[in-house]
Scaffold this motif. Structure first.
Motif, PDB file in Angstrom:
ATOM      1  N   PHE A  96       0.827  -1.197   0.000  1.00 38.39           N
ATOM      2  CA  PHE A  96       0.000   0.000   0.000  1.00 38.39           C
ATOM      3  C   PHE A  96       0.872   1.262   0.000  1.00 38.39           C
ATOM      4  N   GLU A  97       2.017   1.210   0.688  1.00 33.14           N
ATOM      5  CA  GLU A  97       2.910   2.368   0.782  1.00 33.14           C
ATOM      6  C   GLU A  97       3.781   2.541  -0.465  1.00 33.14           C
ATOM      7  N   LYS A  98       4.356   1.435  -0.960  1.00 31.31           N
ATOM      8  CA  LYS A  98       5.325   1.502  -2.070  1.00 31.31           C
ATOM      9  C   LYS A  98       4.682   1.339  -3.445  1.00 31.31           C
ATOM     10  N   HIS A  99       3.528   0.726  -3.499  1.00 30.43           N
ATOM     11  CA  HIS A  99       2.752   0.452  -4.717  1.00 30.43           C
ATOM     12  C   HIS A  99       3.312  -0.686  -5.569  1.00 30.43           C
ATOM     13  N   ASN A 100       4.612  -0.944  -5.563  1.00 33.61           N
ATOM     14  CA  ASN A 100       5.206  -2.053  -6.315  1.00 33.61           C
ATOM     15  C   ASN A 100       6.174  -2.795  -5.404  1.00 33.61           C
ATOM     16  N   VAL A 101       5.953  -4.097  -5.262  1.00 33.21           N
ATOM     17  CA  VAL A 101       6.801  -4.909  -4.397  1.00 33.21           C
ATOM     18  C   VAL A 101       6.991  -6.266  -5.046  1.00 33.21           C
ATOM     19  N   GLU A 102       8.207  -6.808  -4.958  1.00 34.17           N
ATOM     20  CA  GLU A 102       8.460  -8.196  -5.350  1.00 34.17           C
ATOM     21  C   GLU A 102       8.898  -8.928  -4.098  1.00 34.17           C
ATOM     22  N   GLU A 103       8.185  -9.994  -3.762  1.00 32.22           N
ATOM     23  CA  GLU A 103       8.434 -10.753  -2.535  1.00 32.22           C
ATOM     24  C   GLU A 103       8.911 -12.155  -2.883  1.00 32.22           C
ATOM     25  N   THR A 104       9.958 -12.606  -2.209  1.00 30.05           N
ATOM     26  CA  THR A 104      10.383 -14.002  -2.288  1.00 30.05           C
ATOM     27  C   THR A 104      10.270 -14.563  -0.883  1.00 30.05           C
ATOM     28  N   HIS A 105       9.414 -15.581  -0.735  1.00 31.32           N
ATOM     29  CA  HIS A 105       9.147 -16.171   0.578  1.00 31.32           C
ATOM     30  C   HIS A 105       9.746 -17.563   0.662  1.00 31.32           C
ATOM     31  N   GLU A 106      10.422 -17.820   1.770  1.00 25.43           N
ATOM     32  CA  GLU A 106      10.898 -19.171   2.042  1.00 25.43           C
ATOM     33  C   GLU A 106       9.703 -20.013   2.477  1.00 25.43           C
ATOM     34  N   LEU A 107       9.592 -21.206   1.909  1.00 23.96           N
ATOM     35  CA  LEU A 107       8.477 -22.095   2.217  1.00 23.96           C
ATOM     36  C   LEU A 107       8.925 -23.151   3.217  1.00 23.96           C
ATOM     37  N   THR A 108       8.067 -23.435   4.190  1.00 27.44           N
ATOM     38  CA  THR A 108       8.389 -24.435   5.204  1.00 27.44           C
ATOM     39  C   THR A 108       7.193 -25.340   5.435  1.00 27.44           C
ATOM     40  N   HIS A 109       7.446 -26.469   6.081  1.00 25.54           N
ATOM     41  CA  HIS A 109       6.371 -27.326   6.582  1.00 25.54           C
ATOM     42  C   HIS A 109       6.848 -27.928   7.907  1.00 25.54           C
ATOM     43  N   ASN A 110       6.068 -28.815   8.481  1.00 28.73           N
ATOM     44  CA  ASN A 110       6.382 -29.395   9.796  1.00 28.73           C
ATOM     45  C   ASN A 110       6.619 -28.296  10.831  1.00 28.73           C
ATOM     46  N   LEU A 111       5.661 -27.381  10.935  1.00 24.27           N
ATOM     47  CA  LEU A 111       5.701 -26.275  11.892  1.00 24.27           C
ATOM     48  C   LEU A 111       6.946 -25.409  11.714  1.00 24.27           C
ATOM     49  N   GLY A 112       7.444 -25.347  10.479  1.00 26.37           N
ATOM     50  CA  GLY A 112       8.582 -24.491  10.183  1.00 26.37           C
ATOM     51  C   GLY A 112       9.934 -25.149  10.353  1.00 26.37           C
ATOM     52  N   PHE A 113       9.954 -26.446  10.686  1.00 26.43           N
ATOM     53  CA  PHE A 113      11.228 -27.122  10.912  1.00 26.43           C
ATOM     54  C   PHE A 113      11.888 -27.622   9.632  1.00 26.43           C
ATOM     55  N   SER A 114      11.128 -27.770   8.548  1.00 19.77           N
ATOM     56  CA  SER A 114      11.678 -28.249   7.276  1.00 19.77           C
ATOM     57  C   SER A 114      11.511 -27.177   6.215  1.00 19.77           C
ATOM     58  N   LYS A 115      12.546 -26.982   5.418  1.00 20.02           N
ATOM     59  CA  LYS A 115      12.495 -25.985   4.356  1.00 20.02           C
ATOM     60  C   LYS A 115      12.073 -26.653   3.050  1.00 20.02           C
ATOM     61  N   ASP A 116      11.197 -25.971   2.320  1.00 21.41           N
ATOM     62  CA  ASP A 116      10.646 -26.532   1.088  1.00 21.41           C
ATOM     63  C   ASP A 116      10.724 -25.574  -0.069  1.00 21.41           C
ATOM     64  N   GLY A 117      11.804 -24.841  -0.209  1.00 19.63           N
ATOM     65  CA  GLY A 117      11.971 -23.966  -1.353  1.00 19.63           C
ATOM     66  C   GLY A 117      11.460 -22.565  -1.109  1.00 19.63           C
TER      67      GLY A 117
END
Length: 131
Positions: A96-117
């Protein structure tokens, strides 16, 4: 009160979890804003590194989070039994403030204990013109 048009481009994901017997997944992404207006990408067959480059539009009226879930599409005979690969949300305040944003989110599972890309999403916000 924030009102306007949010354009979301689901760019890609990398390093998704393998959910099929052949070492691949058939991922798609479902998007929604605070339980409003669910939309989804197409399914990319047989990949752990899908590229979608698909764009969606959402009318924003006070909502403040974009939610997403990445699913592995199963065979038609198992319809409704798709497996969840990952999920997350993006706080829209920065958009809302910047109007243009590119986000890269780390994906996890098992309550955040395993990384999935990671998933990459581009966001553009156009505020409504006050009348």
């Amino acid at each position: 009160m924030v009102k306007g048009l949010l354009t979301v481009t689901v760019v890609s994901a990398k390093g998704l979890r393998n959910m099929d017997d052949v070492g691949k997944s058939d991922p798609y992404v479902r998007l929604w804003i605070d339980d409003v207006d669910s939309q989804r990408t197409t399914t990319k067959v047989g990949t752990l590194d899908p590229v979608w480059n698909e764009t969606f539009k959402f009318q924003v009226n006070k909502q403040n989070k974009l939610h997403f879930k990445i699913w592995d599409s199963d065979a038609p005979e198992k319809e409704g039994k798709d497996d969840k690969l990952a999920s997350g949300s993006i706080d829209l305040k920065g958009v809302f403030e910047k109007h243009n944003v590119e986000e890269t989110h780390e994906l996890t599972h098992n309550l955040g204990f395993s990384k999935d890309g990671v998933i990459t999403i581009k966001l553009h916000f156009e505020p409504a013109v006050a009348s």
